[in-house]
Design a protein around this motif. Structure first.
Motif, PDB file in Angstrom:
ATOM      1  N   ASP A 100     -11.396   2.461 -20.852  1.00  0.00           N
ATOM      2  CA  ASP A 100     -11.808   2.762 -19.117  1.00  0.00           C
ATOM      3  C   ASP A 100     -10.447   2.956 -18.761  1.00  0.00           C
ATOM      4  O   ASP A 100      -9.590   3.563 -17.812  1.00  0.00           O
TER       5      ASP A 100
ATOM      6  N   ASN B 119     -19.936   7.006 -10.386  1.00  0.00           N
ATOM      7  CA  ASN B 119     -21.522   6.770 -10.843  1.00  0.00           C
ATOM      8  C   ASN B 119     -22.219   5.410 -10.888  1.00  0.00           C
ATOM      9  O   ASN B 119     -21.107   4.121 -10.572  1.00  0.00           O
TER      10      ASN B 119
ATOM     11  N   ARG C  57     -22.200   2.902 -12.916  1.00  0.00           N
ATOM     12  CA  ARG C  57     -21.398   1.928 -13.631  1.00  0.00           C
ATOM     13  C   ARG C  57     -19.911   0.924 -13.003  1.00  0.00           C
ATOM     14  O   ARG C  57     -19.968   0.100 -13.466  1.00  0.00           O
ATOM     15  N   ARG C  58     -19.413   2.034 -13.078  1.00  0.00           N
ATOM     16  CA  ARG C  58     -17.567   1.426 -12.760  1.00  0.00           C
ATOM     17  C   ARG C  58     -17.166   3.239 -11.793  1.00  0.00           C
ATOM     18  O   ARG C  58     -17.004   3.894 -12.543  1.00  0.00           O
TER      19      ARG C  58
ATOM     20  N   GLY D 293     -18.051  -1.163  -9.379  1.00  0.00           N
ATOM     21  CA  GLY D 293     -19.457  -0.449  -9.789  1.00  0.00           C
ATOM     22  C   GLY D 293     -20.745  -1.589  -9.368  1.00  0.00           C
ATOM     23  O   GLY D 293     -21.065  -2.444  -8.650  1.00  0.00           O
TER      24      GLY D 293
ATOM     25  N   ASP E 172     -23.395  -2.155 -11.541  1.00  0.00           N
ATOM     26  CA  ASP E 172     -24.004  -2.638 -12.565  1.00  0.00           C
ATOM     27  C   ASP E 172     -23.457  -1.596 -14.085  1.00  0.00           C
ATOM     28  O   ASP E 172     -23.284  -0.810 -14.837  1.00  0.00           O
ATOM     29  N   ARG E 173     -22.708  -2.470 -14.693  1.00  0.00           N
ATOM     30  CA  ARG E 173     -21.222  -2.509 -15.925  1.00  0.00           C
ATOM     31  C   ARG E 173     -22.419  -2.657 -16.945  1.00  0.00           C
ATOM     32  O   ARG E 173     -22.049  -2.427 -18.326  1.00  0.00           O
ATOM     33  N   GLU E 174     -23.694  -2.709 -16.378  1.00  0.00           N
ATOM     34  CA  GLU E 174     -24.647  -3.698 -18.193  1.00  0.00           C
ATOM     35  C   GLU E 174     -25.736  -2.248 -18.693  1.00  0.00           C
ATOM     36  O   GLU E 174     -26.227  -2.249 -19.467  1.00  0.00           O
ATOM     37  N   GLN E 175     -25.249  -0.920 -16.996  1.00  0.00           N
ATOM     38  CA  GLN E 175     -26.048  -0.167 -17.301  1.00  0.00           C
ATOM     39  C   GLN E 175     -28.040   0.198 -17.393  1.00  0.00           C
ATOM     40  O   GLN E 175     -28.410   0.309 -18.316  1.00  0.00           O
TER      41      GLN E 175
ATOM     42  N   VAL F 278     -29.531   1.705 -11.624  1.00  0.00           N
ATOM     43  CA  VAL F 278     -28.588   2.950 -11.155  1.00  0.00           C
ATOM     44  C   VAL F 278     -29.622   3.539  -9.775  1.00  0.00           C
ATOM     45  O   VAL F 278     -29.030   4.081  -8.924  1.00  0.00           O
TER      46      VAL F 278
ATOM     47  N   GLU G  40     -19.844   4.310 -27.006  1.00  0.00           N
ATOM     48  CA  GLU G  40     -20.478   3.186 -26.431  1.00  0.00           C
ATOM     49  C   GLU G  40     -22.578   3.853 -27.146  1.00  0.00           C
ATOM     50  O   GLU G  40     -22.877   2.449 -26.876  1.00  0.00           O
TER      51      GLU G  40
END
Lengths: 905, 485
Positions: free
Chosen positions: A386, A409, A411-412, A515, A517-520, A523, A571
């Motif tokens: 990252d 996006n 996530r981040r 971000g 939600d960095r836990e994805q 969305v 990932e």
């Protein structure tokens, strides 16, 4: 009624103590205190504040000063009051008892062992001298002619005393039908019946029993019994009643354990703590969390505590009723009113489970050696990537055209810019991707080279607004260092809002990372139009980045591409590492302290209580306050399996007896306390318990003993004369016939019609369509072969009953059901007569029967499959008439409705 | 139809047969202690007719019960409990409750009801404009304004309201009542639960659970649009064929009984099949609403343009027909499971007015018509009507919303009909309607009073389960004497 144990003459014991020898505290003095003093002078509410349960407390005395002066009887208030006949007020001590007391005090008042507990008048409640708490003693088998099986000797001896005699043996067809239904929940096939009837060998029955006990159907049948006892179901209960789709493995564990006949010690240990046993079956701890758990949650302190308290109550009461046959749950609010279970004992047991939480846990893999470090290393490299990717991103430029930087996006996102001095950093959002209130899970601020890490962690976060009534979305989560939706900020303005960080001092910053939600997992709520500004005074702001130069057509540099590729593969790897199958088998954490709750009220904690067990039972179990969670559960499992603990063996063999005969030797299988039943054959119970305990704790030999007995093999015929003497057949002068359970009805309907699907194990079959949000269970309209498995494999939600067979007293699993009632109702009749399932099954039965030949052949065939016998001439001709006039499927449906079909006789 | 054989009849008439514990219907260790002054009373129940009418413990005021239950926690402050102070202090913080956290979180300011209160009836009772038709009946009602409940979330709350226990797994009040008293009409279920047209209430069948009582005392769930399961055959059958088939079944069972003489359980099962046959006729007849006049249908509103109002109206009409036919306990649900906050029931957390504007009319006219109908037919004389909900709602709006959070500390229920005072109000909440302060009553008291009116001593009606003689009222409860007529 025979009672045994310590109901001996205590005076006699005292008299036995010889002159000259020192008085023995346990044998001579303790019984005296227990019987004559402790009824009033014990515990927190001791009269006059005088508590005589321990030496220290006796010396300390009560409101009238010290009571015991060791070595000096004459100076001891305790002795004086007794010698003067003032105490006990109603029931003074005999001269020899007074003398014993004097000698004991003069000899130094030696006091060994546990605090004493009151022995209680058996007419009012049970004390430490209660029958079921006494050690199991193996009685000698009565000497009865022709009784080769000890069970028969005990039963016949009792029958004889009451002027009764046993029935003659049941005929062979009845016997094979009985033992097959009883041990496997299925019917013998017509071929099985014919072969058994024709087998001249004296060993024929024994071979049959061995075959049945070895059949996997045995575990399916008897496993269901245990699931009743431990209130197992596959949903959360209460309002939302959500399914637990991965809880089924506990049911399979139970079936497996019974089929393998695991020794009792292992059976207990695995269910309480299989996670601590190498090669332990991970599913077994489904026992701990098999009960209800209110998923709704509650924002009030009281509500939150109550939910937890109810969870632990369920674990304590289930464990104690299932293994001990004691209703420890009754001591949640006060000392047990009838049994020697102090309120403190309840909380000591609660402390055993204080580390157990209602959660899913990875089934395997997560505990594999090296797994954790592999996950950590992968995560670390992921974070490095990252940062490397961040470094490759172009600087933000609010003046630049679109597509100069990567698109936003969920996530981040990184914002890089020329270093700029800032005291305040603000992000103002003017649109989100779905129009909802924007969400930011974490907002990070760095100086060049990221020296000192994320500066925002030390800053103060404020925002235009916060999402109402959601503790997890407060502004404080913007810079709490915790990632993911459950610790994020959401505004209260649809599509808009601002959040700012005030740094502790001015810093020259060059990077911001944010971000959704960095836990994805989420969305939505992603800011799609925003600007980021800095200020030194909170008044003059300077824009440093915005969405305007981002866009989907951005072309990353080559370096970024290779880094992205690596990140993508990592990932996938991480997802694989983290995708360990989880199951509803409870999760474990380090327990927090347990407090006794006054009147059971979660808002009134009293003294801290250390983990332990019921002090009046077995050996003492006391753990330190800092004992770990595995230590606690293991210790209780060992305590339960300790041969010195008299209850579990008695309770287990009595359960076996209960399911074989429809009523236990003790007819309250989960209550061996004062309010429970007294054993009809106490010596037989102890003899069986000692067999079980002394031979390794295996159940199958106990089954074998029972079903091989003549008591079990006798006919069920009712004799009016003997019924007058013993209406309830407690003496067992006949085999008790009875209606079979819901599962046996359904399973053997399927078996009779030839459609039973023997697929074993795995997720249960579904008879429900379910809604989401809170779960509403609507029965499926039509069932097919997938649902024609044995009913023990039916997905079992709490409070919901099978529409056809639930009415046959199926437990709804809200609480333990050690003994099902046997109701006979009109609704049962309506279900078996009219239900679509039964009509469908009758058709299938008819198809099976139709190929048999002539109408008479068909009738014979149908009777043999449904009732395991040929019809009488009267039945056959009536059946033939029905078949011809009305149709074969009607005949088949009526056979499935017959009394004989549903009766074990 | 298919009369029991003489053999079976003789067996069923024998008095001693019911001692047979294998049926699970007679208790375990203790004999019935009915004659004693105190201690548990367990009705003696005949397995072949477990629902036969039984004597109460003492003279009863009410023969049967209609329990209307509003699922989701119907706000007392927007219906029955008028608080002028709430109007005066609208928009101000509630004194002494800084940052008060309730079930869903922090509370905002005091909020008056969106509905105006007016006086009604001779008694001049204030009722909100949400329920204008019911308001006209206040002189029939006996309010308890000082109710308190143990739990503040719906699952445990609804469980306590209907079973006495916040924990799952206890018999419902209706199960206790039918266990004690049996029922008057052997051809109908003794205890009927009528789910709302929108769906089952929040904890579903647990509301009419028999728990550890035998299954025969479980509520039978059906409503005007979903008849008793399996009352009709899943297949269209020629009645003559079915009759021949049942004759054959009887022959089989009689032959079997002959081979097993003296077996009363077999005789009981034969009797159950006979009862099933009678129930098929009688229950279908009672559920047939076309037998009612147009005027009756119009009064209830069974043709209302709102399908839920029409559905609830049909349920109300069904309830009256069941009570009239001698069903012992009818539970009439208004409001269903959560389909989103406040959507399917009275759980008005975020937008109370919008929610209650939908729910109020569904309840109001049909229920008012039912009460009027019961009265005009003389059924109110020996029918006890009770109206309740799991708990109340806060006098404040939840922070940042237009709705009220849960409030177990104060709420209203009412009685009407047999044995209770008319136009009477008992107890009170504080000036804002937050906490009960005057003559505080519990759900146990509510149940104790219900049992008392049926001639049952709540401290003695019991059943052994798991180590204890269980009661509807646990170890609590006092009959609220002031409300007795």
């Amino acid at each position: 009624m025979i009672r045994f144990g310590l109901a001996l003459s205590l005076g006699l014991l005292v008299a036995l103590s010889a002159e000259g020898e020192p008085v023995a505290f346990r044998a001579d003095v303790a019984p005296l205190l227990q019987k004559k003093c402790l009824l009033c002078h014990a515990g927190e509410r001791a009269k006059g504040g005088l508590d005589l349960t321990t030496r220290a407390k006796a010396i300390e005395g009560g409101a009238n000063g010290p009571a015991l002066a060791p070595g000096k009887a004459a100076a001891s208030k305790l002795f004086k009051m007794v010698a003067d006949g003032k105490m006990p007020p109603k029931n003074p001590l005999s001269a020899s008892e007074i003398e014993t007391l004097r000698r004991w005090i003069d000899e130094g008042a030696k006091w060994d062992g546990e605090p004493l507990r009151a022995a209680v008048e058996a007419a009012k409640r049970a004390g430490a001298d209660w029958w079921s708490l006494q050690p199991i003693r193996r009685p000698s088998v009565p000497n009865i002619a022709n009784a080769s099986n000890p069970i028969d000797a005990f039963i016949l001896s009792e029958l004889k005393k009451r002027g009764l005699s046993a029935n003659p043996p049941a005929d062979r067809r009845t016997l094979i039908r009985r033992v097959t239904l009883d041990l496997t929940g299925l019917r013998p096939t017509p071929d099985d019946v014919a072969a058994f009837e024709a087998d001249p060998s004296p060993l024929a029955y024994e071979r049959l029993v061995d075959r049945l006990l070895a059949s996997p159907a045995y575990g399916e049948r008897w496993g269901r019994h245990w699931l009743d006892v431990v209130r197992f179901a596959e949903s959360s209960g209460y309002e939302v009643n959500n399914p637990r789709p991965n809880a089924w493995g506990y049911r399979d564990y139970v079936i497996r354990a019974l089929n393998r006949d695991v020794p009792f010690k292992q059976f207990v240990r695995e269910q309480l703590a299989s996670d601590t046993v190498s090669e332990g079956d991970p599913w077994a701890t489904g026992f701990l969390v098999g009960g209800s758990h209110d998923l709704v949650g509650n924002q009030t302190e009281e509500g939150t505590r109550q939910i937890r308290s109810d969870d632990l109550f369920d674990m304590v009461s289930t464990t104690s009723t299932a293994f001990l046959g004691l209703t420890a749950g009754c001591a949640r609010c006060h000392d047990h009113k009838f049994d020697p279970i102090a309120q403190r004992d309840f909380y000591a047991l609660e402390a055993i489970f204080a580390g157990v939480v209602h959660e899913e846990r990875p089934l395997r893999g997560a505990d594999r050696a090296g797994h954790a470090s592999e996950v950590a290393a992968t995560r670390k490299r992921f974070a490095e990537l990252d940062r490397e990717l961040d470094a490759a991103e172009p600087l933000a430029n609010p003046m630049a055209s679109r597509n100069s930087r990567p698109p936003i996006n969920a996530r981040r996102n990184v914002e890089r810019f020329e270093p700029v001095e800032a005291l305040f950093v603000r992000m103002t959002i003017s649109a989100t991707n779905n129009g909802a209130e924007p969400c930011i899970d974490e907002f990070e601020i760095y100086i060049p080279e990221r020296v000192g890490g994320n500066l925002a962690l030390t800053g103060k976060a404020t925002a235009s607004s916060e999402y109402p009534n959601a503790d997890i979305h407060k502004i404080r989560h913007l810079n709490d260092g915790k990632l993911g939706n459950s610790r994020s900020w959401i505004s209260a303005e649809a599509g808009r809002g601002w959040a700012q960080i005030e740094l502790p001092r001015v810093a020259k910053i060059d990077t911001i990372v944010w971000g959704r939600d960095r836990e994805q997992k989420f969305v939505d709520r992603v800011p799609s139009k925003y600007r980021i500004e800095v200020s030194l005074d909170g008044k003059d702001w300077r824009a440093i980045a915005s969405d305007s130069d981002r866009g989907p057509s951005y072309v990353p540099p080559e370096k970024s591409k290779s880094l992205s590729t690596e990140r993508m593969s990592l990932e996938l790897k991480l997802a694989g590492l983290e995708r360990v199958p989880t199951a509803y088998i409870g999760n474990f954490k380090q327990p927090s302290p347990t407090f006794l709750l006054k009147r059971g009220d979660v808002m009134q904690p009293g003294d801290a209580v250390t983990p332990g067990a019921i002090r009046a039972v077995g050996r003492s179990l006391e753990l330190k306050a800092n004992a770990t969670d595995p230590e606690r559960r293991t210790a209780l499992a060992d305590w339960l399996a300790d041969p010195m603990n008299p209850l579990p063996a008695r309770v287990m063999v009595n359960r076996v007896w209960h399911f074989h005969f429809g009523q236990g030797l003790v007819r309250t299988p989960s209550d061996f306390g004062f309010n429970g039943d007294r054993p009809s054959h106490p010596e037989l119970l102890d003899w069986l318990a000692s067999e079980f305990r002394d031979n390794g704790g295996y159940l199958k030999p106990i089954h074998r003993l029972i079903v091989m007995s003549n008591t079990y093999r006798q006919s069920s015929r009712i004799d009016a004369e003997r019924a007058r003497i013993d209406t309830t057949n407690r003496a067992l002068w006949r085999f008790p016939s009875r209606r079979i359970e819901a599962e046996a009805v359904r399973d053997t309907v399927l078996q009779t019609t030839g459609t039973l699907n023997r697929q074993a194990g795995g997720p249960g079959y579904q008879i429900w369509n379910t809604s989401n949000y809170v779960t509403i269970y609507e029965p499926k309209k039509m069932l097919g072969p997938d649902e024609f498995r044995r009913m023990v494999y039916q997905f079992k939600p709490r409070t919901q009953q099978d529409g056809t067979f639930g009415a046959f007293d199926c437990p709804d699993a809200t609480t333990a059901t050690p003994r099902r009632p046997v109701s006979t109702t009109a609704l049962q009749a309506l279900n078996l007569l009219n239900d679509a399932f039964v009509h469908d099954q009758a058709d299938r039965f008819a198809e099976r029967v139709r190929t048999a030949g002539t109408t008479r052949d068909q009738v014979n065939f149908a009777f043999r499959f449904a009732l395991q016998r040929a019809p009488s001439e009267r039945e056959a001709s009536a059946a033939e008439r029905l078949l011809t006039d009305v149709g074969l499927n009607h005949l088949c449906r009526m056979l499935l409705n017959a009394n004989e079909f549903v009766t074990l006789e | 139809m298919h009369p029991l054989s003489n053999l079976g009849r003789a067996l069923l008439n024998r008095r001693d047969f019911l001692a047979n514990t294998a049926t699970g219907l007679s208790g375990v260790a203790l004999a019935s202690l009915c004659a004693a002054e105190s201690g548990p009373i367990r009705p003696s129940i005949r397995p072949e007719s477990p629902l036969a009418p039984r004597q109460p413990h003492f003279e009863a005021k009410a023969k049967r019960v209609l329990h209307i239950f509003c699922s989701g926690a119907c706000s007392h402050l927007d219906t029955w409990d008028y608080k002028p102070e709430l109007v005066k202090r609208h928009g101000q913080p509630m004194p002494g409750t800084d940052k008060l956290v309730t079930f869903q979180g922090e509370n905002g300011n005091l909020s008056r009801s969106p509905y105006a209160f007016k006086q009604h009836g001779e008694s001049g009772k204030y009722v909100s404009s949400l329920i204008p038709n019911l308001a006209e009946l206040v002189d029939e009602m006996c309010f308890i304004h000082s109710m308190t409940a143990k739990a503040s979330s719906h699952g445990p709350g609804e469980s306590q309201a209907n079973t006495g226990f916040a924990l799952e797994g206890f018999p419902s009040a209706g199960a206790w009542v039918t266990y004690a008293l049996g029922t008057e009409n052997q051809d109908l279920p003794a205890y009927v639960a009528i789910p709302d047209p929108r769906g089952v209430p929040q904890i579903g069948p647990a509301n009419w659970n028999n728990a550890f009582l035998p299954a025969v005392f479980q509520g039978t769930a059906f409503n005007a649009d979903r008849p008793i399961a399996n009352l009709k055959s899943a297949r269209a059958l020629d009645p003559r064929s079915e009759s021949a088939a049942r004759d054959f079944l009887k022959l089989l069972n009689d032959e079997h009984l002959k081979r097993n003489p003296e077996d009363s359980e077999l005789a009981a099962r034969i009797a159950a099949y006979e009862m099933a046959g009678r129930m098929q006729l009688k229950a279908a007849e009672v559920a047939d609403l076309t037998r009612e006049t147009k005027a009756t249908h119009a009064a209830y509103g069974t043709d209302d343009s709102n399908k839920y109002t029409a559905g609830f109206a049909r349920n109300c009409l069904l309830a009256r027909r069941l009570l009239e036919s001698g069903v012992r306990f009818v539970q009439l649900f208004n409001g269903a499971f959560a389909m989103g906050e406040g959507v399917g029931n009275w759980d008005g957390h975020k937008q109370l007015k919008a929610d209650y504007d939908r729910h109020g009319p569904i309840l109001d006219r049909p229920l008012a018509a039912l009460l009027r109908d019961l009265k005009s037919r003389g059924l109110l004389k020996d029918t006890l009507v009770v109206w309740s909900t799991e708990f109340g709602r806060m006098p404040t709006f939840q922070k940042g919303t237009n709705g009220r959070d849960h409030n177990p500390k104060g709420f209203t229920t009412w009685f009407a009909g047999a044995g209770v005072k008319r136009a009477y109000s008992h107890g009170a909440t504080d000036e804002f309607g937050h906490k009960s302060v005057e003559k505080v009553a519990t759900v146990f008291d509510f149940h104790a009073t219900m049992l008392h009116l049926l001639g049952l001593d709540h401290e003695r009606l019991s059943f052994y389960s798991s180590g204890i003689e269980r009661r509807l009222t646990d170890v609590h409860g006092h009959v609220i004497r002031e409300v007795l007529a």
